[in-house]
Design a protein around this motif. Structure first.
Motif, mmCIF file in Angstrom:
data_model
loop_
_atom_site.group_PDB
_atom_site.id
_atom_site.type_symbol
_atom_site.label_atom_id
_atom_site.label_comp_id
_atom_site.label_asym_id
_atom_site.label_seq_id
_atom_site.Cartn_x
_atom_site.Cartn_y
_atom_site.Cartn_z
ATOM 1 N N GLN A 123 18.125 -21.569 -5.124
ATOM 2 C CA GLN A 123 16.973 -20.855 -5.664
ATOM 3 C C GLN A 123 16.218 -20.152 -4.549
ATOM 4 O OE1 GLN A 123 15.786 -20.428 -8.722
ATOM 5 N NE2 GLN A 123 17.323 -21.622 -9.801
ATOM 6 N N VAL A 124 15.664 -19.000 -4.894
ATOM 7 C CA VAL A 124 14.794 -18.252 -3.996
ATOM 8 C C VAL A 124 13.508 -17.975 -4.750
ATOM 9 C CG1 VAL A 124 14.466 -16.103 -2.729
ATOM 10 C CG2 VAL A 124 16.731 -17.193 -2.778
ATOM 11 N N GLN A 125 12.396 -18.304 -4.128
ATOM 12 C CA GLN A 125 11.090 -18.000 -4.716
ATOM 13 C C GLN A 125 10.506 -16.796 -3.999
ATOM 14 O OE1 GLN A 125 11.712 -21.428 -3.592
ATOM 15 N NE2 GLN A 125 12.625 -21.636 -5.619
ATOM 16 N N LEU A 126 9.999 -15.849 -4.788
ATOM 17 C CA LEU A 126 9.478 -14.599 -4.247
ATOM 18 C C LEU A 126 8.030 -14.425 -4.692
ATOM 19 C CD1 LEU A 126 12.551 -12.331 -5.119
ATOM 20 C CD2 LEU A 126 12.031 -13.365 -2.908
ATOM 21 N N VAL A 127 7.176 -14.023 -3.763
ATOM 22 C CA VAL A 127 5.766 -13.795 -4.072
ATOM 23 C C VAL A 127 5.348 -12.458 -3.484
ATOM 24 C CG1 VAL A 127 3.412 -14.624 -3.869
ATOM 25 C CG2 VAL A 127 5.296 -16.269 -4.093
ATOM 26 N N GLU A 128 4.948 -11.528 -4.351
ATOM 27 C CA GLU A 128 4.491 -10.210 -3.912
ATOM 28 C C GLU A 128 2.985 -10.225 -3.645
ATOM 29 O OE1 GLU A 128 7.527 -9.337 -7.322
ATOM 30 O OE2 GLU A 128 5.885 -10.729 -6.927
ATOM 31 N N SER A 129 2.567 -9.334 -2.774
ATOM 32 C CA SER A 129 1.143 -9.134 -2.510
ATOM 33 C C SER A 129 0.945 -7.711 -2.016
ATOM 34 C CB SER A 129 0.627 -10.135 -1.479
ATOM 35 O OG SER A 129 1.307 -9.981 -0.250
ATOM 36 N N GLY A 130 -0.311 -7.285 -1.995
ATOM 37 C CA GLY A 130 -0.645 -5.983 -1.426
ATOM 38 C C GLY A 130 -0.944 -4.895 -2.427
ATOM 39 N N GLY A 131 -0.791 -5.200 -3.716
ATOM 40 C CA GLY A 131 -1.123 -4.193 -4.707
ATOM 41 C C GLY A 131 -2.622 -3.945 -4.789
ATOM 42 N N GLY A 132 -2.996 -2.931 -5.556
ATOM 43 C CA GLY A 132 -4.410 -2.626 -5.716
ATOM 44 C C GLY A 132 -4.616 -1.251 -6.291
ATOM 45 N N LEU A 133 -5.861 -0.799 -6.195
ATOM 46 C CA LEU A 133 -6.269 0.513 -6.685
ATOM 47 C C LEU A 133 -6.433 1.460 -5.503
ATOM 48 C CD1 LEU A 133 -7.349 2.405 -8.939
ATOM 49 C CD2 LEU A 133 -9.616 1.403 -8.507
ATOM 50 N N VAL A 134 -5.814 2.624 -5.592
ATOM 51 C CA VAL A 134 -5.885 3.602 -4.513
ATOM 52 C C VAL A 134 -5.962 4.999 -5.115
ATOM 53 C CG1 VAL A 134 -3.366 3.780 -4.315
ATOM 54 C CG2 VAL A 134 -4.808 4.297 -2.322
ATOM 55 N N GLN A 135 -6.592 5.910 -4.416
ATOM 56 C CA GLN A 135 -6.656 7.293 -4.881
ATOM 57 C C GLN A 135 -5.348 8.016 -4.586
ATOM 58 O OE1 GLN A 135 -10.171 9.035 -3.051
ATOM 59 N NE2 GLN A 135 -11.371 8.589 -4.879
ATOM 60 N N ALA A 136 -5.088 9.041 -5.369
ATOM 61 C CA ALA A 136 -3.902 9.852 -5.136
ATOM 62 C C ALA A 136 -3.908 10.379 -3.701
ATOM 63 C CB ALA A 136 -3.858 11.013 -6.127
ATOM 64 N N GLY A 137 -2.739 10.327 -3.074
ATOM 65 C CA GLY A 137 -2.613 10.726 -1.680
ATOM 66 C C GLY A 137 -2.772 9.584 -0.700
ATOM 67 N N GLY A 138 -3.227 8.447 -1.194
ATOM 68 C CA GLY A 138 -3.434 7.299 -0.330
ATOM 69 C C GLY A 138 -2.172 6.489 -0.105
ATOM 70 N N SER A 139 -2.347 5.363 0.566
ATOM 71 C CA SER A 139 -1.218 4.513 0.941
ATOM 72 C C SER A 139 -1.503 3.057 0.602
ATOM 73 C CB SER A 139 -0.949 4.616 2.450
ATOM 74 O OG SER A 139 -0.595 5.922 2.827
ATOM 75 N N LEU A 140 -0.429 2.331 0.361
ATOM 76 C CA LEU A 140 -0.468 0.884 0.196
ATOM 77 C C LEU A 140 0.786 0.302 0.823
ATOM 78 C CD1 LEU A 140 -1.605 0.248 -3.503
ATOM 79 C CD2 LEU A 140 -2.885 -0.347 -1.437
ATOM 80 N N ARG A 141 0.678 -0.938 1.272
ATOM 81 C CA ARG A 141 1.840 -1.658 1.782
ATOM 82 C C ARG A 141 2.001 -2.941 0.991
ATOM 83 N NH1 ARG A 141 2.748 -4.980 7.372
ATOM 84 N NH2 ARG A 141 4.914 -4.386 7.794
ATOM 85 N N LEU A 142 3.102 -3.034 0.273
ATOM 86 C CA LEU A 142 3.415 -4.245 -0.468
ATOM 87 C C LEU A 142 4.243 -5.180 0.404
ATOM 88 C CD1 LEU A 142 4.434 -2.769 -3.940
ATOM 89 C CD2 LEU A 142 2.156 -3.298 -3.049
#
Length: 122
Positions: free
Chosen positions: A1-20
């Motif tokens: 088994q592998v457990q995966l947990v995502e983070s880093g999402g959110g609200l951003v304006q168009a043209g912006g950046s996020l790192r998941l």
């Protein structure tokens, strides 16, 4: 088994950046191809990006090519998705997945995270 947990999402304006980020535990992370998929309301889950076990090969959906970059750090058991020049149509729940056989086909991945919401405002 592998457990995966995502983070880093959110609200951003168009043209912006996020790192998941997607942290893995369980079986040896470096054994697995990793992928990012996304699902918008009322739509099917779609392929975004994938990276092979060593990080030496990556593929992207045409819709994100040149804007998103997938990478992995096997020492940290983590895969990343750097998202630049975000557009409102990138709004979705983003999922990381492990163990893909056909890299762009979601059902061939054995393990999934719970997802993280990305919302891009216009």
């Amino acid at each position: 088994q592998v457990q995966l947990v995502e983070s880093g999402g959110g609200l951003v304006q168009a043209g912006g950046s996020l790192r998941l980020s997607c942290g893995a535990s369980g079986r040896t992370f470096s054994n697995y191809r990793m992928g990012w998929f996304r699902q918008a309301p009322g739509k099917e889950r779609e392929f975004v990006a994938t990276i092979n076990w060593s990080g030496g090969s990556a593929d992207y959906a045409d819709s994100v090519k040149g804007r998103f970059t997938i990478s992995r750090d096997n020492a940290k058991n983590t895969v990343y998705l750097q998202m630049n020049s975000l557009k409102p149509e990138d709004t979705a729940v983003y999922y990381c997945a492990a163990g893909g056989i056909i890299f762009y086909v979601a059902r061939t991945y054995a393990y999934w995270g719970q997802g993280t919401q990305v919302t891009v405002s216009s």
